[in-house]
Each structure stands twice: as C-alpha cells, then as structure tokens.
Design an enzyme around this catalytic site. Structure first.
Site, PDB file in Angstrom:
ATOM      1  N   TYR A  95       0.497 -12.276  -7.111  1.00 35.19           N
ATOM      2  CA  TYR A  95       0.829 -10.877  -7.341  1.00 35.19           C
ATOM      3  C   TYR A  95       1.213 -10.095  -6.087  1.00 35.19           C
ATOM      4  O   TYR A  95       2.180  -9.341  -6.079  1.00 35.19           O
ATOM      5  CB  TYR A  95      -0.359 -10.160  -7.997  1.00 35.19           C
ATOM      6  CG  TYR A  95      -0.140  -8.670  -8.130  1.00 35.19           C
ATOM      7  CD1 TYR A  95       0.696  -8.154  -9.119  1.00 35.19           C
ATOM      8  CD2 TYR A  95      -0.724  -7.775  -7.242  1.00 35.19           C
ATOM      9  CE1 TYR A  95       0.923  -6.794  -9.228  1.00 35.19           C
ATOM     10  CE2 TYR A  95      -0.499  -6.412  -7.347  1.00 35.19           C
ATOM     11  CZ  TYR A  95       0.324  -5.926  -8.336  1.00 35.19           C
ATOM     12  OH  TYR A  95       0.557  -4.587  -8.435  1.00 35.19           O
ATOM     13  N   GLY A 154       0.825  -1.207   0.000  1.00 36.57           N
ATOM     14  CA  GLY A 154       0.000   0.000   0.000  1.00 36.57           C
ATOM     15  C   GLY A 154       0.852   1.247   0.000  1.00 36.57           C
ATOM     16  O   GLY A 154       1.772   1.358   0.818  1.00 36.57           O
ATOM     17  N   GLY A 210      -8.121  -5.846   4.648  1.00 39.58           N
ATOM     18  CA  GLY A 210      -9.206  -6.643   4.092  1.00 39.58           C
ATOM     19  C   GLY A 210     -10.357  -5.773   3.650  1.00 39.58           C
ATOM     20  O   GLY A 210     -10.193  -4.574   3.415  1.00 39.58           O
TER      21      GLY A 210
HETATM   22  P1  AMP Z   1      -4.211  -4.377 -16.806  1.00 40.52           P
HETATM   23  O1  AMP Z   1      -3.198  -3.485 -17.426  1.00 40.52           O
HETATM   24  O2  AMP Z   1      -5.450  -3.623 -16.371  1.00 40.52           O
HETATM   25  O3  AMP Z   1      -4.522  -5.602 -17.584  1.00 40.52           O
HETATM   26  O4  AMP Z   1      -3.619  -4.887 -15.404  1.00 40.52           O
HETATM   27  C1  AMP Z   1      -2.603  -5.845 -15.400  1.00 40.52           C
HETATM   28  C2  AMP Z   1      -1.370  -5.271 -14.747  1.00 40.52           C
HETATM   29  O5  AMP Z   1      -1.694  -4.733 -13.479  1.00 40.52           O
HETATM   30  C3  AMP Z   1      -0.346  -6.336 -14.540  1.00 40.52           C
HETATM   31  O6  AMP Z   1       0.889  -5.824 -15.010  1.00 40.52           O
HETATM   32  C4  AMP Z   1      -0.299  -6.584 -13.048  1.00 40.52           C
HETATM   33  O7  AMP Z   1       1.032  -6.704 -12.579  1.00 40.52           O
HETATM   34  C5  AMP Z   1      -0.946  -5.373 -12.436  1.00 40.52           C
HETATM   35  N1  AMP Z   1      -1.926  -5.721 -11.409  1.00 40.52           N
HETATM   36  C6  AMP Z   1      -2.686  -6.811 -11.316  1.00 40.52           C
HETATM   37  N2  AMP Z   1      -3.488  -6.747 -10.216  1.00 40.52           N
HETATM   38  C7  AMP Z   1      -3.223  -5.581  -9.626  1.00 40.52           C
HETATM   39  C8  AMP Z   1      -3.727  -4.922  -8.460  1.00 40.52           C
HETATM   40  N3  AMP Z   1      -4.649  -5.472  -7.723  1.00 40.52           N
HETATM   41  N4  AMP Z   1      -3.227  -3.696  -8.170  1.00 40.52           N
HETATM   42  C9  AMP Z   1      -2.283  -3.137  -8.943  1.00 40.52           C
HETATM   43  N5  AMP Z   1      -1.761  -3.701 -10.046  1.00 40.52           N
HETATM   44  C10 AMP Z   1      -2.222  -4.902 -10.396  1.00 40.52           C
END
Ligand code: AMP
Length: 477
Positions: free
Chosen positions: A256, A28, A102
C-alpha cells in the site's frame, strides 16, 4: 507513516530538499518541513498542510545550505499541530537537526526515564523528540569530532538499545556531517543515493527512491537493518551495523504505502503488486468464480488488478471514477463521515459495470467501510454480482510501527471471520490474498507481517499495544 529525506554536498541543496519532498507527498499530507544548514545556522521552515502549501510562497534563496533535511508527516499518533511538524533542531549542547519516520513503542517509559534521569520535559508528543534527546545525550558522552566516527556509532548503538520500535532517522550534526540510522530490525525503508553536481559529489537519503529519479540522483543501496551511515565534512562515508536483530522489512510498504515507481530492497513496487495480483488468480480459480471484468479501486490497486486480469485472462476495466479533490476517508474520525467520503470519492461508471459480474480489487480491507460502500454503489449502478478482492491477507492486528491501521476494536478481520466479513460488506464473494502466498514472495528475506499474524518482531506487551491504541484514539479526536 511519514516520508523523510536528507542531502549533503558542497553546493546548495535547498532545491533538492523541497522538490524531493513533493515526490514523497503520498507518505504524509498532514504537515511538511525542511531545514538547511550553511555552517552558521539552521534555517527551518515547517507547517501544517501539503508541501506546496507550506513552501509555495517561499523564497528558496533564504534557505540556501549545503546540507538539508525534509519531512512530510502523516499523523498516526501525536497531536495534529504545527509544533509536531518536523524537522526538530537543538542548538545546545551542540547544533543538531533531525527527522524520522516510524513509531517508538516505549514512548511512556522513555519519557519518564528522561525526566527522572535528566530532568528533561518533552515539549511535544512526537517520538522524534525522544530520539533526539536520547541521541544527543549519548553523543555528549562521547568525544565528538568528525574524525571519530566510531564515537558517533557508539552513541547510535546506545540510542538503538534505548529506543524500541521502528524508525529511520536523518540527522545534521552541525559542522561534523550527516548521520543516518535505522532500527535494529530495518522495519522502515531508507535508501541512499548520490549525484555529481558542479560542486562535486552530493549524497542523498530518502524513504523512497522515487524522489531520486527526477532530481538526477543515482540510487546506490538500501540502508541495512541496524546500520548507521555517517558522511563527514570531507565527504568521506563511514558505515557500521551498530545494533542488529533479525531483519524484518514491512511488507505493507509494497502493498500500500510506497509509490509504484520506487525500488525497495531491489524490488520495483509496481512489479511486486502485479505479482501479488497474479497470485490472487490461484485462489480465484479454486473458488470457481467467473467474473466478466476486473476493476480496481483507484489509484493504489491498479497493478494488482492488472496482474489478476492477465492471469485469469479476463478484461481489466477502469470501472470507478475517482474524485482526487476529496480529503482522506481513512482518517476521518467518525464512521458516517468516512462513509460519505467514500461515496464522494468513488463513482462507478455505469456503462462499464452494468449487468456484469465484477471482481473489484483493493489493496486492503481495514474496517470494511470502503468495500461495503463500493459493493452498494456497484449494485446501484447495475452490477449483476460483486466479488471483493483484497491484495493483502486479512489485517487482524494493529500496526505499532507507524502505519495507521486503526485499532483492534475497529479492524474488521480482528473481530470477524472471512465469511462474516463477506456478509457484512454484502459481497457475493470475498477473496483475500493468502498469507502463505505472500510469504512465499519474500521467502528470500525476512519481513514483518505483524498486521497479519500478530508476530511483532520487536516484541510488545498487551499494555503497550493498549497505550498505543489509546494515544491513537486521542489524537483522532
Ligand atoms: P477501510 O475502508 O477501513 O476498510 O480501509 C481500506 C481502504 O483504506 C483501502 O481502500 C486502502 O487503500 C486504504 N488504506 C489501507 N491502509 C491505509 C492506511 N494506513 N492509511 C490510509 N488508507 C489506507
């Protein structure tokens, strides 16, 4: 998602609280806060920004205390203002300070119940305020004393029954001790540690073990689903499974969220990711694709890529340079901002990718923004073919338990099949981890896969999902 920690000993723990938070910073970056207790009063400091921005100028001697809590916030819901930063404290009906990680899914119901039954109004839109009031009222009904942990555990159980959703909490009960509890499904992580200092035994609790390593704590164990642990002021540890349902640990922590050097449920996160990469090789071989090199989307995808490269016997290369000083693309409120940030953040290294058939591995595809732009960038720099590989199965459902995965309207796999996603991101091929393969890795325990299969362990109504999505949209504005 957030990161929390708490320490309790006989000497000052303020350094451990603040330094420990830096090791949870990846969980965070929107706000940070800490509170210590010294037998007389709570000493609270919190604000918006990174740990070093909030605590950089701080004279830690003003925050000495034998008990302390810390929090880093990643706003999924709720307003992004300093009042929402944790910890929260109350001095009436007794001194209590709390942090949580959470998401409460019956927020609106609880809010109306607190108003109608107890005439309480919320000052923030934070879930923590609800948990804090609920626990406080339940504790008030009990005969509170440090020699009566059973009474405390009854109050925890009543709180667990009232609050729906996923949470781990750490609470200072002034002059009584430190209380820690998890939701009945054990969805979010919390690990217990201890060290022997000049002043004797110190207990620590944290979202991830990575913060124990450099503070010199030994990791003892993970909190169990529904468990509460109470350390009384004689440093006696009491524990009880207060309210337990089917254990459902969040697998997205391994994919992740968690730092690679953390150990969760006895599993090293880096090792899990290498194994997920190795498993992807099977699906790759079925597709008959033959990449020249495997590259990762830095920094979270390195371990998947290395596992895949090892199993396919194809060289791994660092093919993308990352600018670490650009903000988070994922949470930018509009699509064109997100696209520009991806371009600013990631730059292909021409000599490595030119004329190559490239498999580019990322941990997940949510909206498809990152992958679509990477494919374009890689082609612009001369890649011959681009295969996009996602270490997670298709994300099809929003996470209601605290991980920001956007809303159904924006989640690409909620609306399109894999073939169409491949076309949308303009890749020559797209490979996802198979959900069954992922489940096979965790066949010895039960886990939460709700973002992939929509089976929410706590149960949820469509209206409640819609309310969560509406809040999420509102807080992004
Ligand atoms: P997108 O570009 O919207 O498809 O998101 C995928 C990218 O966001 C990937 O490179 C992930 O590493 C990252 N990602 C996935 N989940 C999260 C999350 N909850 N918060 C921030 N980044 C994320």
């Amino acid at each position: 998602m957030c990161g929390i920690l708490g320490f309790f000993g006989r000497g000052d723990v303020s350094h451990d609280v603040i330094n420990g938070l830096t090791a949870l910073q990846h969980r965070g970056q929107d706000a940070a806060g800490a509170v210590t207790f010294d037998s007389n009063r709570f000493k609270l400091k919190k604000g918006l920004g990174l740990v070093r921005e909030v605590f950089g100028q701080l004279d830690v001697t003003d925050y000495e205390g034998f008990c302390g809590l810390g929090h880093v916030r990643y706003a999924t819901q709720g307003a992004l203002d300093a009042a929402e930063a944790q910890p929260f404290t109350l001095n009436y009906p007794f001194g209590i300070a709390m942090v949580h990680n959470g998401n409460v899914t019956n927020f609106n119901d609880l809010k109306s119940r607190l108003f109608s039954d107890q005439h309480r109004l919320l000052e923030t839109s934070s879930d923590l305020e609800l948990i804090l009031y609920t626990l406080t009222s339940e504790l008030e009904k009990e005969n509170l004393s440090r020699t009566n942990p059973e009474a405390i555990f009854r109050a925890v159980q009543a709180t667990q029954l009232a609050i729906e959703g996923a949470y781990c909490t750490i609470t200072i009960l002034a002059n009584l001790g430190l209380l820690v509890f998890a939701d009945p499904w054990g969805i979010r992580p919390l690990v217990m540690g201890r060290k022997f200092s000049d002043h004797g035994l110190v207990y620590g609790f944290a979202s991830e073990s990575s913060c124990f390593d450099f503070l010199g704590y030994e990791t003892v164990r993970d909190l169990k689903a529904g468990e509460a642990v109470f350390i009384d002021s004689d440093m006696q540890l009491h524990s009880s499974i207060c309210e337990r349902r089917k254990e459902s640990f969040c697998v997205f922590e391994y994919i992740y969220f968690a730092r690679e050097d953390s150990i969760m449920n006895g599993r090293l996160v880096a090792g899990e990711r290498v194994q997920m990469g190795r498993q992807l090789a099977k699906t790759f071989q079925e597709s008959a694709l033959e990449p020249d090199i495997i590259i990762d989307v830095p920094a979270s995808a390195y371990f998947f890529a290395s596992g895949l490269a090892e199993k396919l016997n194809v060289p791994y290369r660092r093919g993308l340079a990352k600018n670490n000083h650009v903000g988070r693309s994922f949470i930018s409120p509009n699509q064109s901002d997100r696209e520009n940030m991806v371009r600013q953040k990631l730059n292909p290294i021409r000599d490595i990718i030119k004329d190559k058939k490239i498999a580019v591995v990322d941990d997940s595809i949510v909206r498809g923004t990152t992958s679509k732009h990477l494919v374009r960038l890689l082609r612009e720099k001369g890649a011959r073919e681009v295969y996009v590989v996602s270490a997670s199965p298709p994300i099809k459902f929003p996470c209601i338990y605290g991980i920001d995965m956007s809303i159904r309207r924006e989640i690409i796999a909620a609306n399109y099949n894999v073939h169409d996603i491949g076309r949308y991101i303009e890749a020559d091929a797209i490979i996802y981890q198979k959900l069954d393969d992922l489940k096979e890795m965790y066949s010895d325990c039960s886990s939460c896969y709700a973002c992939f299969d929509g089976c929410y362990p706590t149960g949820i109504t469509l209206e409640a999902i819609e309310a969560i999505e509406a809040d999420r949209l509102q807080s992004k504005r």
